[in-house]
Scaffold this motif. Sequence first.
Motif, PDB file in Angstrom:
ATOM      1  N   ALA A  78       0.960  -1.192   0.078  1.00 57.32           N
ATOM      2  CA  ALA A  78       0.096   0.066  -0.016  1.00 57.32           C
ATOM      3  C   ALA A  78       0.814   1.237   0.022  1.00 57.32           C
ATOM      4  O   ALA A  78       0.607   2.053  -0.695  1.00 57.32           O
ATOM      5  CB  ALA A  78      -0.981  -0.063   1.215  1.00 57.32           C
ATOM      6  N   GLU A  79       1.832   1.270   0.886  1.00 58.08           N
ATOM      7  CA  GLU A  79       2.682   2.358   0.802  1.00 58.08           C
ATOM      8  C   GLU A  79       3.411   2.634  -0.796  1.00 58.08           C
ATOM      9  O   GLU A  79       3.511   3.770  -1.081  1.00 58.08           O
ATOM     10  CB  GLU A  79       3.802   2.205   1.673  1.00 58.08           C
ATOM     11  CG  GLU A  79       3.618   2.057   3.241  1.00 58.08           C
ATOM     12  CD  GLU A  79       4.627   1.940   4.253  1.00 58.08           C
ATOM     13  OE1 GLU A  79       6.236   1.968   3.438  1.00 58.08           O
ATOM     14  OE2 GLU A  79       4.739   1.321   5.184  1.00 58.08           O
ATOM     15  N   GLY A  80       3.848   1.651  -1.267  1.00 62.39           N
ATOM     16  CA  GLY A  80       4.161   1.801  -2.695  1.00 62.39           C
ATOM     17  C   GLY A  80       3.352   2.281  -3.611  1.00 62.39           C
ATOM     18  O   GLY A  80       3.584   3.084  -4.463  1.00 62.39           O
ATOM     19  N   VAL A  81       1.886   1.698  -3.498  1.00 58.64           N
ATOM     20  CA  VAL A  81       0.836   2.383  -4.313  1.00 58.64           C
ATOM     21  C   VAL A  81       0.830   3.851  -4.223  1.00 58.64           C
ATOM     22  O   VAL A  81       0.453   4.416  -5.095  1.00 58.64           O
ATOM     23  CB  VAL A  81      -0.530   1.487  -3.942  1.00 58.64           C
ATOM     24  CG1 VAL A  81      -1.582   2.250  -4.492  1.00 58.64           C
ATOM     25  CG2 VAL A  81      -0.400   0.076  -4.345  1.00 58.64           C
ATOM     26  N   ARG A  82       0.992   4.283  -3.031  1.00 62.31           N
ATOM     27  CA  ARG A  82       0.509   5.709  -2.492  1.00 62.31           C
ATOM     28  C   ARG A  82       1.705   6.706  -3.045  1.00 62.31           C
ATOM     29  O   ARG A  82       1.448   7.909  -3.165  1.00 62.31           O
ATOM     30  CB  ARG A  82       0.418   5.739  -1.158  1.00 62.31           C
ATOM     31  CG  ARG A  82      -0.962   5.167  -0.567  1.00 62.31           C
ATOM     32  CD  ARG A  82      -1.131   5.484   1.016  1.00 62.31           C
ATOM     33  NE  ARG A  82      -1.973   4.538   1.568  1.00 62.31           N
ATOM     34  CZ  ARG A  82      -1.894   3.610   2.353  1.00 62.31           C
ATOM     35  NH1 ARG A  82      -0.785   3.369   2.857  1.00 62.31           N
ATOM     36  NH2 ARG A  82      -2.802   2.848   2.907  1.00 62.31           N
ATOM     37  N   ASP A  83       2.735   5.740  -3.650  1.00 65.90           N
ATOM     38  CA  ASP A  83       3.874   6.647  -4.081  1.00 65.90           C
ATOM     39  C   ASP A  83       3.339   7.401  -5.430  1.00 65.90           C
ATOM     40  O   ASP A  83       4.091   8.286  -6.161  1.00 65.90           O
ATOM     41  CB  ASP A  83       5.152   5.953  -4.446  1.00 65.90           C
ATOM     42  CG  ASP A  83       5.802   6.045  -2.565  1.00 65.90           C
ATOM     43  OD1 ASP A  83       5.737   6.970  -2.020  1.00 65.90           O
ATOM     44  OD2 ASP A  83       6.776   5.089  -2.786  1.00 65.90           O
ATOM     45  N   VAL A  84       2.499   6.795  -6.156  1.00 68.40           N
ATOM     46  CA  VAL A  84       1.789   7.222  -7.420  1.00 68.40           C
ATOM     47  C   VAL A  84       0.849   8.367  -7.168  1.00 68.40           C
ATOM     48  O   VAL A  84      -0.100   7.914  -6.597  1.00 68.40           O
ATOM     49  CB  VAL A  84       1.626   5.900  -8.249  1.00 68.40           C
ATOM     50  CG1 VAL A  84       1.059   6.199  -9.591  1.00 68.40           C
ATOM     51  CG2 VAL A  84       2.744   4.832  -8.320  1.00 68.40           C
ATOM     52  N   ASP A  85       1.234   9.185  -7.937  1.00 71.77           N
ATOM     53  CA  ASP A  85       0.293  10.408  -8.085  1.00 71.77           C
ATOM     54  C   ASP A  85      -1.233   9.841  -8.335  1.00 71.77           C
ATOM     55  O   ASP A  85      -1.413   9.121  -9.512  1.00 71.77           O
ATOM     56  CB  ASP A  85       0.656  11.548  -8.952  1.00 71.77           C
ATOM     57  CG  ASP A  85       1.569  12.471  -8.225  1.00 71.77           C
ATOM     58  OD1 ASP A  85       1.908  12.309  -6.840  1.00 71.77           O
ATOM     59  OD2 ASP A  85       2.376  13.257  -8.995  1.00 71.77           O
ATOM     60  N   GLY A  86      -2.327  10.401  -7.668  1.00 76.17           N
ATOM     61  CA  GLY A  86      -3.460   9.836  -7.973  1.00 76.17           C
ATOM     62  C   GLY A  86      -3.968   8.505  -7.557  1.00 76.17           C
ATOM     63  O   GLY A  86      -5.263   8.118  -8.104  1.00 76.17           O
ATOM     64  N   ALA A  87      -2.984   7.658  -7.060  1.00 78.17           N
ATOM     65  CA  ALA A  87      -3.333   6.184  -6.726  1.00 78.17           C
ATOM     66  C   ALA A  87      -3.921   6.088  -5.130  1.00 78.17           C
ATOM     67  O   ALA A  87      -3.257   6.397  -4.468  1.00 78.17           O
ATOM     68  CB  ALA A  87      -2.126   5.227  -7.018  1.00 78.17           C
ATOM     69  N   GLU A  88      -4.996   5.321  -5.245  1.00 81.77           N
ATOM     70  CA  GLU A  88      -5.421   5.132  -3.714  1.00 81.77           C
ATOM     71  C   GLU A  88      -5.333   3.631  -3.572  1.00 81.77           C
ATOM     72  O   GLU A  88      -5.617   2.855  -4.223  1.00 81.77           O
ATOM     73  CB  GLU A  88      -7.037   5.433  -3.821  1.00 81.77           C
ATOM     74  CG  GLU A  88      -7.663   5.266  -2.471  1.00 81.77           C
ATOM     75  CD  GLU A  88      -9.275   5.475  -2.578  1.00 81.77           C
ATOM     76  OE1 GLU A  88      -9.833   5.137  -1.763  1.00 81.77           O
ATOM     77  OE2 GLU A  88      -9.921   5.762  -3.840  1.00 81.77           O
ATOM     78  N   ALA A  89      -4.716   3.432  -2.183  1.00 85.42           N
ATOM     79  CA  ALA A  89      -4.435   1.908  -1.852  1.00 85.42           C
ATOM     80  C   ALA A  89      -5.856   1.591  -0.985  1.00 85.42           C
ATOM     81  O   ALA A  89      -5.999   2.256  -0.097  1.00 85.42           O
ATOM     82  CB  ALA A  89      -3.274   1.997  -1.232  1.00 85.42           C
ATOM     83  N   ALA A 147       8.111  -5.507  -1.482  1.00 86.99           N
ATOM     84  CA  ALA A 147       6.589  -5.236  -1.414  1.00 86.99           C
ATOM     85  C   ALA A 147       6.244  -3.946  -1.982  1.00 86.99           C
ATOM     86  O   ALA A 147       5.319  -3.612  -2.848  1.00 86.99           O
ATOM     87  CB  ALA A 147       6.009  -5.608  -0.261  1.00 86.99           C
ATOM     88  N   ARG A 148       6.984  -2.807  -1.430  1.00 85.49           N
ATOM     89  CA  ARG A 148       6.755  -1.415  -1.820  1.00 85.49           C
ATOM     90  C   ARG A 148       6.992  -1.261  -3.216  1.00 85.49           C
ATOM     91  O   ARG A 148       6.348  -0.385  -4.225  1.00 85.49           O
ATOM     92  CB  ARG A 148       7.746  -0.431  -0.945  1.00 85.49           C
ATOM     93  CG  ARG A 148       7.228  -0.230   0.511  1.00 85.49           C
ATOM     94  CD  ARG A 148       7.919   0.758   1.232  1.00 85.49           C
ATOM     95  NE  ARG A 148       9.342   0.490   1.729  1.00 85.49           N
ATOM     96  CZ  ARG A 148       9.824   0.062   2.645  1.00 85.49           C
ATOM     97  NH1 ARG A 148       8.695  -0.472   3.610  1.00 85.49           N
ATOM     98  NH2 ARG A 148      10.751  -0.602   2.878  1.00 85.49           N
ATOM     99  N   PHE A 149       8.000  -1.934  -3.695  1.00 89.24           N
ATOM    100  CA  PHE A 149       8.430  -1.804  -5.378  1.00 89.24           C
ATOM    101  C   PHE A 149       7.282  -2.304  -5.823  1.00 89.24           C
ATOM    102  O   PHE A 149       6.797  -1.501  -7.085  1.00 89.24           O
ATOM    103  CB  PHE A 149       9.812  -2.376  -5.524  1.00 89.24           C
ATOM    104  CG  PHE A 149      10.238  -2.172  -6.794  1.00 89.24           C
ATOM    105  CD1 PHE A 149       9.728  -2.763  -8.086  1.00 89.24           C
ATOM    106  CD2 PHE A 149      11.328  -1.298  -7.057  1.00 89.24           C
ATOM    107  CE1 PHE A 149      10.306  -2.650  -9.319  1.00 89.24           C
ATOM    108  CE2 PHE A 149      11.785  -1.022  -8.310  1.00 89.24           C
ATOM    109  CZ  PHE A 149      11.223  -1.834  -9.638  1.00 89.24           C
ATOM    110  N   GLN A 150       6.740  -3.354  -5.679  1.00 87.06           N
ATOM    111  CA  GLN A 150       5.631  -4.163  -6.289  1.00 87.06           C
ATOM    112  C   GLN A 150       4.417  -3.162  -6.402  1.00 87.06           C
ATOM    113  O   GLN A 150       3.950  -2.995  -7.366  1.00 87.06           O
ATOM    114  CB  GLN A 150       5.381  -5.335  -5.684  1.00 87.06           C
ATOM    115  CG  GLN A 150       4.303  -6.221  -6.556  1.00 87.06           C
ATOM    116  CD  GLN A 150       4.272  -7.600  -5.996  1.00 87.06           C
ATOM    117  OE1 GLN A 150       4.994  -7.983  -5.207  1.00 87.06           O
ATOM    118  NE2 GLN A 150       3.123  -8.345  -6.511  1.00 87.06           N
TER     119      GLN A 150
END
Length: 203
Positions: A22-33, A187-190
Motif C-alpha cells: 500500500a505504501e508503494g501504491v501511494r507513491d504514485v500520484d492519484g493512486a488510492e490503496a 513489496a513497496r516496489f511491487q
Amino acid sequence: MKVLIAYYSTYGHVHQMAEAIAEGVRDVDGAEAILRRVPETLPQGVLEQMGALEAQKAFAHVPVCTVEELAEADAVILGTPTRFGNMCGQMRQFLDATGQLWASGALIGKVGSVFTSTATQHGGQEATLLSTHISLLHHGFVIVGLPYAFQGQMRIDEVTGGSPYGASTIAGGQGERLPSENELAGARFQGKHVAQIAAKLKG
C-alpha cells in the motif's frame, strides 16, 4: 485510480507485506490503496488453537473484502500465505465466488498481481504466486510481477524472499521471523510498479 489489496493473513506476516504494498501504491500520484481482508473460513475455536486470534487483533480493523470491490478497482493485488505450494483456502473460497464477474467479463484488462509468505525458504513461494496467476488469467487480468529493476531480489548476503513473480517473505516454522527490510522494500516496489502500470492502462 483504485488499487485493491485483498489478502489473507494468519499471524500478520502477509498483513505487514500488504501495508508495504500500500505504501508503494501511494507513491504514485492519484493512486488510492484500498486494504481489504478476504473472509475468514475457520471457526474461532480453530484459530484459537492455532494461536492466531491474538495476532489477528492487529489487523481486525481492516474491512472484509466483497467480490464487488474487485470490479470497482483498476488493479488488484492479492496476498496469500502458502498452503502446500498453493494459495490458502480462504483466498480460494473468495476467488471461487467470482463466477458472476467472470461471466460478465468485469475484470478483463485490469492489472493483477500477487504476493505471498511461506514458513520456509523453499516452501512453495513461486508455486503459490504462479498458481494464483492462473486464476487471474482466467479473469482476463494483465499480470504484473516484481521485475529485476528491484535489485533486492539479487541479494545473496542474506536469506530473503522475492522473485520475478512477486514479493514474498519467509515467516519461520513458528512464525517467529517477521518480514525483513529487503522483503518490505520488494513489496513497496511491487505496489508502486502495479500502480504505475495501472495508471498507464487507465490513461
